[in-house]
Motif scaffolding. Structure first.
Motif, PDB file in Angstrom:
ATOM      1  N   PRO A  21       0.878  -1.266   0.190  1.00  0.00           N
ATOM      2  CA  PRO A  21       0.143   0.120   0.058  1.00  0.00           C
ATOM      3  C   PRO A  21       0.948   1.438  -0.102  1.00  0.00           C
ATOM      4  O   PRO A  21       0.435   2.081  -0.593  1.00  0.00           O
ATOM      5  N   GLY A  22       2.104   1.255   0.477  1.00  0.00           N
ATOM      6  CA  GLY A  22       2.737   2.695   0.786  1.00  0.00           C
ATOM      7  C   GLY A  22       3.832   2.510  -0.584  1.00  0.00           C
ATOM      8  O   GLY A  22       4.432   3.326  -0.270  1.00  0.00           O
ATOM      9  N   SER A  23       3.484   1.832  -1.514  1.00  0.00           N
ATOM     10  CA  SER A  23       4.664   1.862  -2.585  1.00  0.00           C
ATOM     11  C   SER A  23       4.413   3.052  -3.543  1.00  0.00           C
ATOM     12  O   SER A  23       3.258   3.538  -3.621  1.00  0.00           O
ATOM     13  N   THR A  24       5.587   3.509  -4.174  1.00  0.00           N
ATOM     14  CA  THR A  24       5.337   4.328  -5.318  1.00  0.00           C
ATOM     15  C   THR A  24       5.329   3.467  -6.618  1.00  0.00           C
ATOM     16  O   THR A  24       5.980   2.735  -7.107  1.00  0.00           O
ATOM     17  N   ARG A  25       3.989   3.696  -7.134  1.00  0.00           N
ATOM     18  CA  ARG A  25       3.482   2.499  -8.447  1.00  0.00           C
ATOM     19  C   ARG A  25       3.433   3.225  -9.576  1.00  0.00           C
ATOM     20  O   ARG A  25       2.679   4.347  -9.447  1.00  0.00           O
ATOM     21  N   TRP A  26       4.063   2.793 -10.561  1.00  0.00           N
ATOM     22  CA  TRP A  26       3.668   3.340 -11.857  1.00  0.00           C
ATOM     23  C   TRP A  26       3.232   2.129 -12.778  1.00  0.00           C
ATOM     24  O   TRP A  26       3.303   0.871 -12.496  1.00  0.00           O
ATOM     25  N   PHE A  27       2.276   2.696 -13.693  1.00  0.00           N
ATOM     26  CA  PHE A  27       1.690   1.503 -14.706  1.00  0.00           C
ATOM     27  C   PHE A  27       2.326   1.729 -16.028  1.00  0.00           C
ATOM     28  O   PHE A  27       2.070   2.723 -16.529  1.00  0.00           O
ATOM     29  N   GLN A  28       2.334   0.915 -16.729  1.00  0.00           N
ATOM     30  CA  GLN A  28       2.899   0.676 -18.268  1.00  0.00           C
ATOM     31  C   GLN A  28       1.740   0.248 -18.987  1.00  0.00           C
ATOM     32  O   GLN A  28       1.081  -0.871 -18.629  1.00  0.00           O
ATOM     33  N   LEU A  29       1.358   0.961 -20.112  1.00  0.00           N
ATOM     34  CA  LEU A  29       0.103   0.683 -20.818  1.00  0.00           C
ATOM     35  C   LEU A  29       0.521   0.361 -22.392  1.00  0.00           C
ATOM     36  O   LEU A  29       1.207   0.842 -22.869  1.00  0.00           O
ATOM     37  N   TYR A  30       0.049  -0.741 -22.895  1.00  0.00           N
ATOM     38  CA  TYR A  30       0.076  -1.235 -24.323  1.00  0.00           C
ATOM     39  C   TYR A  30      -1.292  -0.600 -24.707  1.00  0.00           C
ATOM     40  O   TYR A  30      -2.456  -1.067 -24.093  1.00  0.00           O
ATOM     41  N   LEU A  31      -1.385   0.134 -25.662  1.00  0.00           N
ATOM     42  CA  LEU A  31      -2.776   0.359 -26.283  1.00  0.00           C
ATOM     43  C   LEU A  31      -3.539  -0.640 -27.070  1.00  0.00           C
ATOM     44  O   LEU A  31      -2.924  -1.301 -27.724  1.00  0.00           O
ATOM     45  N   TRP A  32      -4.611  -0.972 -26.688  1.00  0.00           N
ATOM     46  CA  TRP A  32      -5.336  -1.813 -27.256  1.00  0.00           C
ATOM     47  C   TRP A  32      -6.194  -1.436 -28.449  1.00  0.00           C
ATOM     48  O   TRP A  32      -6.574  -0.183 -28.419  1.00  0.00           O
ATOM     49  N   LYS A  33      -6.600  -2.565 -29.210  1.00  0.00           N
ATOM     50  CA  LYS A  33      -7.566  -2.137 -30.413  1.00  0.00           C
ATOM     51  C   LYS A  33      -8.666  -1.822 -29.945  1.00  0.00           C
ATOM     52  O   LYS A  33      -9.383  -0.862 -30.311  1.00  0.00           O
ATOM     53  N   ASP A  34      -9.155  -2.254 -28.694  1.00  0.00           N
ATOM     54  CA  ASP A  34     -10.535  -1.944 -27.975  1.00  0.00           C
ATOM     55  C   ASP A  34     -10.087  -0.936 -27.130  1.00  0.00           C
ATOM     56  O   ASP A  34      -9.694  -0.956 -26.010  1.00  0.00           O
TER      57      ASP A  34
END
Length: 423
Positions: free
Chosen positions: A150-163
């Motif tokens: 819960p106390g983490s520094t979180r980044w999210f990586q996105l691949y773009l979907w066709k949908d």
């Protein structure tokens, strides 16, 4: 030469035979002196397919090798009489404080390497005070990773979907779960030709053929964990067991363009970094849509073989965007001296992928902690010997052999044009 019998009283204190340690994972990790030692351990205890997925690159692996060679060619300059006692390794990136100038890169298939997967990675990162990046192709979901630390520094990586609705759903879930920085990966319109994965028949979950069973049979720890935990899956997506190439063909959008990047920028309210930039032109285009930063990366040599190495590309990108835009270097980092070299070359921050995964394979969360500890110690030693009190002191004046842009002076390509206050 006069000889005599050894004095038993003097010899006895030297005879210290330790008892065998029951915790074999701890014993193995304690024996590792650097990331390459963790790699050797990982290769022993991990089946061929997942190990090669981490270890390999595209086609002839030319870019994979060049990523390492360019770091080996950099010389770091020692400085004496600068009175550096305890170098400060902290910095800021994407508006967030971090205890070290590197974080954990987004990786897929992670629970194939070790059953702890992203959970072990994010907990180790949290203990170290550094960011953890979760991949769209992660084997723990957006919510599970947030709950694990819960106390983490979180980044999210996105691949773009066709949908696009599915893409929007991922963004909304990440924002709701406290992910503050988005990495949009743009260098995978199609999957690079990874010959090791093809030859190994890699899929998720792994296919239980005679070959894979025999390969795992003499790695009992991995086999036991695989059989006694839930099967790996692309947790943020679905329960699909498609191969990565199949997933890319059916779900990801090869027509991704600048308008799509603008759409993502409109949807995401936090910091946005474009990952996979290697040229000045692409850096300029990514900046034009309002990106906060760039990740200079060739995907670890796993996409286009013979692409530029990231350290060389960094000079061109920095010259294009100037000092004001944050640049993260990804690909090729295997030590703290590599991190220092990247910072001298103009990077603001670094991501580690393979180095973290070797630790994960070698010992789960404890292995990741070991990898971080090794790199941290190497950074501190290098900074101390280079007379650098803070990360901001590092710059091109402290290195030789840094890649440069043809026709551009080396000091202009680097971000820090003059020594910092502590130099």
């Amino acid at each position: 030469m006069k000889r005599q019998l050894p004095d038993v009283k003097e010899l006895a204190p030297l005879l210290q035979f330790g008892l065998p340690r029951l915790d074999r994972v701890a014993a193995r990790l304690d024996s590792a002196a650097d990331i390459w030692d963790l790699r050797r351990i990982a290769k022993r205890v991990t089946p061929t397919a997942p190990f090669d997925y981490v270890d390999g690159g595209a086609l002839d692996e030319y870019t994979l090798r060049k990523n390492r060679q360019v770091f080996a060619d950099v010389e770091l300059l020692p400085r004496i009489l600068h009175g550096v006692d305890a170098p400060n390794t902290s910095t800021t990136i994407a508006g967030q404080h971090t205890a070290l100038p590197f974080g954990i890169a987004p990786t897929g298939y992670t629970r194939m390497m070790h059953s702890e997967g992203e959970t072990g990675g994010v907990r180790a990162a949290t203990k170290a005070g550094i960011p953890f990046s979760l991949s769209t192709m992660g084997t723990r979901s957006i919510e599970e990773v947030a709950q694990a630390a819960p106390g983490s520094t979180r980044w999210f990586q996105l691949y773009l979907w066709k949908d696009r609705e599915r893409s929007l759903d991922l963004l909304q879930r990440a924002q709701a779960s406290g992910y503050e920085t988005l990495l949009v990966t743009v260098d995978t319109p199609i999957t690079g030709q990874r010959l090791r994965d093809h030859r190994n028949g890699l899929s998720i979950p792994p296919k239980l053929t005679l070959k894979t069973i025999l390969d795992a049979s003499y790695r009992p720890g991995w086999w036991f964990n695989f059989l006694t935990t839930e099967p790996p899956k692309y947790a943020s997506l679905s329960n699909t067991s498609q191969s990565l190439a199949e997933m890319t063909r059916t779900m990801f959008d090869p027509t991704l363009d600048l308008d799509d990047l603008k759409w993502i920028r409109e949807q995401w309210k936090g910091s946005l970094f474009v990952k996979g930039v290697l040229t000045a032109d692409d850096a300029s285009r990514a900046r034009s849509i309002g990106a906060d930063g760039l990740v200079v990366s060739n995907h670890g040599g796993r996409q286009l073989d013979r692409a530029p190495d990231s350290l060389t590309a960094l000079a061109e990108v920095r010259a294009e965007v100037g000092e004001d835009m944050e640049l993260v270097l990804d690909s090729g980092i295997m030590s703290g001296t590599d991190v220092v070299a990247a910072l001298c070359a103009g990077a603001d921050f670094v991501l580690i992928g393979r180095a973290y995964l070797y630790g994960l394979m070698a010992g789960g969360q404890r292995g990741v902690e070991k990898a971080i500890d090794l790199i941290r110690a190497e950074i501190r030693t290098s900074m101390g010997l280079m007379g650098s009190r803070t990360v901001s002191d590092l710059g091109p004046h402290l290195a030789r052999g840094l890649p440069t842009v043809p026709g551009l002076p080396a000091d202009i390509a680097g971000k820090r044009l003059t020594p910092g206050a502590g130099a």
